[in-house]
Design a protein around this motif. Structure first.
Motif, mmCIF file in Angstrom:
data_model
loop_
_atom_site.group_PDB
_atom_site.id
_atom_site.type_symbol
_atom_site.label_atom_id
_atom_site.label_comp_id
_atom_site.label_asym_id
_atom_site.label_seq_id
_atom_site.Cartn_x
_atom_site.Cartn_y
_atom_site.Cartn_z
ATOM 1 N N ASP A 9 21.658 34.250 8.970
ATOM 2 C CA ASP A 9 21.545 35.181 7.496
ATOM 3 C C ASP A 9 20.828 36.166 7.435
ATOM 4 O O ASP A 9 20.044 36.236 8.280
ATOM 5 N N LEU A 10 20.877 36.735 5.871
ATOM 6 C CA LEU A 10 20.010 37.337 5.826
ATOM 7 C C LEU A 10 18.584 36.807 5.714
ATOM 8 O O LEU A 10 17.185 37.343 5.425
ATOM 9 N N GLU A 270 31.347 46.164 7.295
ATOM 10 C CA GLU A 270 30.230 45.702 7.814
ATOM 11 C C GLU A 270 29.396 44.468 6.021
ATOM 12 O O GLU A 270 28.867 43.936 6.236
ATOM 13 N N ALA A 271 30.091 45.326 5.136
ATOM 14 C CA ALA A 271 29.302 45.046 3.640
ATOM 15 C C ALA A 271 30.363 43.597 3.625
ATOM 16 O O ALA A 271 29.955 42.602 3.279
ATOM 17 N N LEU A 274 29.175 40.758 6.046
ATOM 18 C CA LEU A 274 27.794 40.225 5.109
ATOM 19 C C LEU A 274 28.184 39.063 4.066
ATOM 20 O O LEU A 274 27.887 38.330 3.973
ATOM 21 N N GLU A 277 29.178 35.921 5.569
ATOM 22 C CA GLU A 277 27.842 34.991 6.315
ATOM 23 C C GLU A 277 26.825 34.946 4.873
ATOM 24 O O GLU A 277 25.957 33.900 5.445
ATOM 25 N N ASN A 278 26.583 35.020 4.034
ATOM 26 C CA ASN A 278 25.649 34.794 3.144
ATOM 27 C C ASN A 278 26.244 34.567 1.936
ATOM 28 O O ASN A 278 26.310 35.080 0.866
ATOM 29 N N LEU A 352 22.773 42.153 -0.891
ATOM 30 C CA LEU A 352 23.126 42.547 0.842
ATOM 31 C C LEU A 352 22.711 43.373 1.220
ATOM 32 O O LEU A 352 22.458 43.317 3.145
ATOM 33 N N TRP A 354 22.701 46.386 1.746
ATOM 34 C CA TRP A 354 23.788 47.065 3.366
ATOM 35 C C TRP A 354 24.166 48.546 2.062
ATOM 36 O O TRP A 354 23.765 48.748 0.941
#
Ligand SMILES: NC(=O)c1ccc[n+]([C@@H]2O[C@H](COP(=O)([O-])OP(=O)(O)OC[C@H]3O[C@@H](n4cnc5c(N)ncnc54)[C@H](O)[C@@H]3O)[C@@H](O)[C@H]2O)c1
Ligand SMILES: O=C(O)[C@H]1O[C@H](OP(=O)(O)OP(=O)(O)OC[C@H]2O[C@@H](n3ccc(=O)[nH]c3=O)[C@H](O)[C@@H]2O)[C@H](O)[C@@H](O)[C@@H]1O
Length: 389
Positions: A9-10, A270-271, A274, A277-278, A352, A354
């Motif tokens: 993750d981030l 994509e956002a 994120l 997964e975060n 994020l 992003w």
């Protein structure tokens, strides 16, 4: 893809595989999100919808590598007792189900309000009662009209971003009067946002609210008379695609002066990944997801789509590519419009990291290539059929 063991993750932590209950998985956004999850992650999807045409390619048992990871449940969430069990089976619920085409808001206001508020209530309740995380899809329409739109046309403050940029935590929600039934959708979405937020505040629901700003791309809506009703009115991308495929002028509602920012579906997905997964970075937040760099008036969109379609189809444009229509003629009584929609990106950037990538020209080129490849033959056949006497 893979077992995902090396995915982080981030914050550098390994991402654990999860089970996602996705309601409305058979729609435009759902189909792209399912594809992304199957191709790039190890997560499992319980895909709920009344239709599955747009995710059929992911469900074929013989051909797909991920048959074990996606399971379709044909469920209408209005009345199906299986819903709570499926929410309980999952780690995360994503609710995409809604009536979300403007032509319905003023002509079917009751269905619109029920779909966007009443039908979403049990989903929020089941998540809250069972301590399950929820990502709820709202809309940029909750902002309604900009503050600047109430100033005289030539007022200098109309050029000041404070009067038009839409911020999650400070912008007001400005709708028209009740007889402007266009706002039935925005108002129902606003109330469900408030309910989700209140469940978070009072009962500890872990939630994220997404406000999409005109996500567009392949598989959006339908082409009237081909894979949807002849009299149906989809969103602008499909309306204009239909006109281009049939070599008809593109209809500009009330002069096509409204402004929109369009984002490529693949950037937007994509956002969402994120956010999925975060959770620590996404929970408790409302996120604008749009592309502030892709602003055009609807007239400019029509002109660009005409140019791009000529390029990808090899057909020259018709002599008068656009025609003006009144909103009353096109949508009927009670229509109204958002004047301008620029998303502020501060919160999603901070949480994020992003950013959208794809320019309007590029996203139209790939989308119209898809539309031409998918529909041109079918439209040709449909329009060449002899009319029965
Ligand atoms: N596409 C965008 O740019 C955009 C913009 C703003 C908000 N949104 C929101 O995102 C969500 C998804 O939008 P989309 O563009 O994918 O729309 P879509 O119409 O393609 O998808 C919605 C899906 O929900 C399903 N659904 C509706 N009611 C249902 C019910 N009662 N039971 C089961 N399934 C049901 C539909 O069959 C459809 O497949 C919606 O909540 C919409 O309001 C989308
Ligand atoms: O996509 C979003 O972010 C949100 O906005 C959309 O609302 P809107 O942008 O008004 O809907 P479109 O049908 O895409 O129309 C965009 C603009 O084009 C105009 N239009 C539409 C169709 C057409 O043939 N001609 C035309 O001029 C409309 O009047 C409007 O000004 C829908 O409400 C939702 O899907 C979503 O919540």
């Amino acid at each position: 893809m893979a077992n995902g063991a090396d995915r982080l993750d981030l914050d550098g932590r390994p991402i654990k595989p999860m089970t996602i209950c996705m309601i409305g998985a058979g729609g435009f956004i759902g189909s792209h999100l399912c594809e992304k999850l199957m191709n790039e992650t190890p997560h499992k999807v319980l895909a709920l919808d009344v239709y599955n045409d747009k995710i059929k390619h992911l469900l074929e048992p013989d051909t797909s590598r991920w048959a074990e990871r996606i399971q379709f449940h044909r469920i209408n969430i209005k009345h199906d007792s299986r819903l709570e069990g499926l929410v309980k089976m999952a780690d995360l619920t994503i609710n995409l189900a809604a009536i979300c085409t403007p032509a319905d808001y003023n002509t079917r206001p009751l269905d619109t309000i029920y779909s966007n508020f009443i039908d979403a209530l049990p989903v929020v309740k089941y998540c809250s009662e069972n301590n399950k995380r929820l990502i709820h899809f709202s809309t940029c329409e909750v902002y309604g009209k900009t503050i600047g739109s109430f100033l005289p046309k030539d007022h200098p403050l109309r050029q000041d971003p404070d009067f038009y940029v839409l911020k999650e935590d400070t912008s007001p929600c400005i709708f028209g009067s009740i007889e402007k039934q266009r706002w039935s959708y925005a108002c129902a979405k606003q109330l469900i946002e408030r309910l989700v937020y209140a469940e978070g505040a009072e009962n500890g629901l872990e939630f994220t609210i997404v406000r999409p700003f005109n996500w567009i791309g392949p598989r959006m809506d339908f082409i009237p008379g081909i894979d949807g009703p002849s009299e149906g009115v989809p969103r602008v991308l499909a309306c204009f695609s239909n006109n281009l495929l049939r070599r008809e002028p593109l209809k500009l509602v009330d002069g096509g002066e409204s402004q929109r920012t369009f984002i490529y579906i693949k950037d937007a997905i994509e956002a969402v990944l994120l956010m999925i997964e975060n959770p620590e970075r996404a929970n408790g937040h409302i996120f604008n997801v749009g592309n502030p760099n892709n602003e055009v008036t609807v007239r400019q969109l029509a002109e660009m789509m005409t140019e791009v379609y000529s390029k990808v189809s090899g057909e020259t444009a018709i002599e008068s590519p656009t025609i003006d229509v009144s909103s009353k003629e096109f949508y009927g009584e009670g229509y109204d419009d958002s004047d301008k929609r620029i998303p502020d990106m501060t919160i999603i950037n901070r949480q994020l990291g992003w950013n959208p990538k794809t320019s309007l020209w590029d996203l139209l080129e790939s989308t119209l290539t898809y539309q031409h490849r998918t529909y041109a033959e079918a439209v040709k056949k449909a329009t060449s059929k002899p009319v029965a006497s």
